[in-house]
Design an enzyme around this catalytic site. Structure first.
Site, short mmCIF file in Angstrom:
data_model
loop_
_atom_site.label_atom_id
_atom_site.label_comp_id
_atom_site.label_asym_id
_atom_site.label_seq_id
_atom_site.Cartn_x
_atom_site.Cartn_y
_atom_site.Cartn_z
N LEU A 10 10.18 3.66 -12.24
CA LEU A 10 9.81 5.02 -11.81
C LEU A 10 8.52 5.03 -10.98
CD1 LEU A 10 10.69 6.96 -15.09
CD2 LEU A 10 11.87 7.14 -12.90
N ASP A 52 8.84 -1.08 -22.56
CA ASP A 52 7.42 -1.40 -22.47
C ASP A 52 7.36 -2.90 -22.18
OD1 ASP A 52 4.85 -2.22 -22.94
OD2 ASP A 52 4.66 -1.26 -24.91
N TYR A 141 -7.87 -6.53 -10.80
CA TYR A 141 -6.53 -6.53 -10.18
C TYR A 141 -6.32 -7.84 -9.41
CZ TYR A 141 -2.71 -4.64 -7.22
OH TYR A 141 -1.53 -4.40 -6.56
C1 AKB Z 1 -3.61 -1.06 -4.26
O1 AKB Z 1 -4.24 -0.42 -3.41
O2 AKB Z 1 -4.06 -1.37 -5.36
C2 AKB Z 1 -2.22 -1.53 -3.91
C3 AKB Z 1 -2.26 -2.91 -3.35
C4 AKB Z 1 -2.68 -3.16 -1.96
O3 AKB Z 1 -1.95 -3.84 -4.05
N1 AKB Z 1 -1.62 -0.62 -2.99
#
Ligand code: AKB
Length: 316
Positions: A10, A52, A141
């Protein structure tokens, strides 16, 4: 014919990927899963299950129940949200990925997961960023994405899992808005242009990042998954991009359709710092050479299509 389980169905990519895969491989062969449900085509247009991704047992059960041969693992926290809650990002992004790779190993699945331009950092060459280069990201990230790229390589070399992946740039789409990303401004700007005729950008003018229109991103996934493995020198984390742009360029393109449109700037320190640590323009030549990657949309054609689709509210 593939039988594919998609996690994070989603989300921004998942919701359109499901539609494309169901068209290509048949609705019954695409099992959409997400941690939540919704009143949408993803849920009603074919098999849908709550999943999950941090629950390995539940994931394995669904893989067995539907006898899938492919997993596309899209569930993840994006860059800005990961920076707000790095512990949760590690738990979800890495926990979910390890569970997906383990399921792929046990059940002999082909496996796709996206990496990102976020896998690069301030020490990476900013222009023409090569496929193989320095990766020292400064965000959680980015740490997740580099770890994920390495893990996918490891599962291929160590266990023979057919892992494949791309490094996506910012993705622009009109169906499901992204959430918690650094590149989201390039989506919001179109919605606001039509709604209010103006946009205040949290990314400063002159900040270049790679972007791609969603139809090109979806085609890239399908093409890479169908590619002849003998031709793949890299497997995971292929650089892909369609354009290197900054907010002023998007605004100028929107003005061609909405002359009164105005952009102003109020940079958000967290997202600006993330954007500044990412490349300006990556080099996608390995994807082109190894599996024929090609983006159809540039800024002009994407802008015309985005505005037209958003104006008419055309569902995917
Ligand atoms: C983000 O901005 O975190 C994502 C990506 C570029 O991985 N869109």
């Amino acid at each position: 014919m593939k039988r594919i389980l998609v996690t994070g169905a989603l989300g921004q990519i998942g919701s359109e990927l499901i539609t494309k895969l169901r068209k290509e491989y048949g609705a019954d062969n695409v099992i959409a899963t997400d941690i939540r449900t919704a009143d949408s085509e993803v849920v009603h247009g074919g098999p849908f299950e709550i999943l999950d991704v941090t629950d390995a047992a539940q994931m394995n059960e669904l893989v067995s129940k539907y006898k899938v041969d492919t997993m596309m693992h899209m569930a993840a926290l994006l860059s800005a949200r990961a920076e707000e809650n790095p512990q949760l990002a590690w738990h979800l992004n890495m926990g979910g990925l390890v569970n997906g790779l383990e399921a792929a190993r046990e059940h002999h699945l082909q496996f796709f997961t996206p990496s990102s331009i976020g896998a690069f950092g301030p020490d990476t060459p900013k222009h023409g960023t090569p496929q193989d280069t320095i990766q020292r990201p400064t965000t959680m990230y980015g740490v997740n994405k580099v770890s994920g790229e390495l893990l996918c390589d490891y599962y291929f070399t160590r266990f023979g899992v057919d892992t494949r992946g791309v490094r996506f740039p910012g993705l622009i789409s009109y169906v499901t808005p992204p959430g918690g990303g650094t590149t989201d401004y390039a989506v919001e700007i179109y919605y606001e242009a039509l709604k209010t005729g103006k946009y205040t950008s949290y990314i400063d003018k002159g900040t270049y990042m790679d972007m791609m229109y969603m139809p090109d991103a979806l085609q890239a996934i399908v093409d890479l998954m169908e590619a002849d493995p003998a031709k793949l020198k890299h497997r995971n984390a292929f650089n892909v991009t369609a354009m290197s742009i900054e907010p002023e360029m998007v605004a100028a393109e929107i003005k061609k359709h909405i002359p009164s449109f105005e952009i102003s700037y109020q940079p958000d320190p967290v997202r600006q710092a993330i954007a500044d640590s990412w490349p300006d323009a990556i080099d996608a030549s390995a994807s082109k050479a190894e599996w024929g990657f090609k983006a159809e949309y540039d800024l002009a054609t994407m802008t015309a299509d985005m505005l037209q689709k958003l104006k008419t509210g055309i569902p995917q």
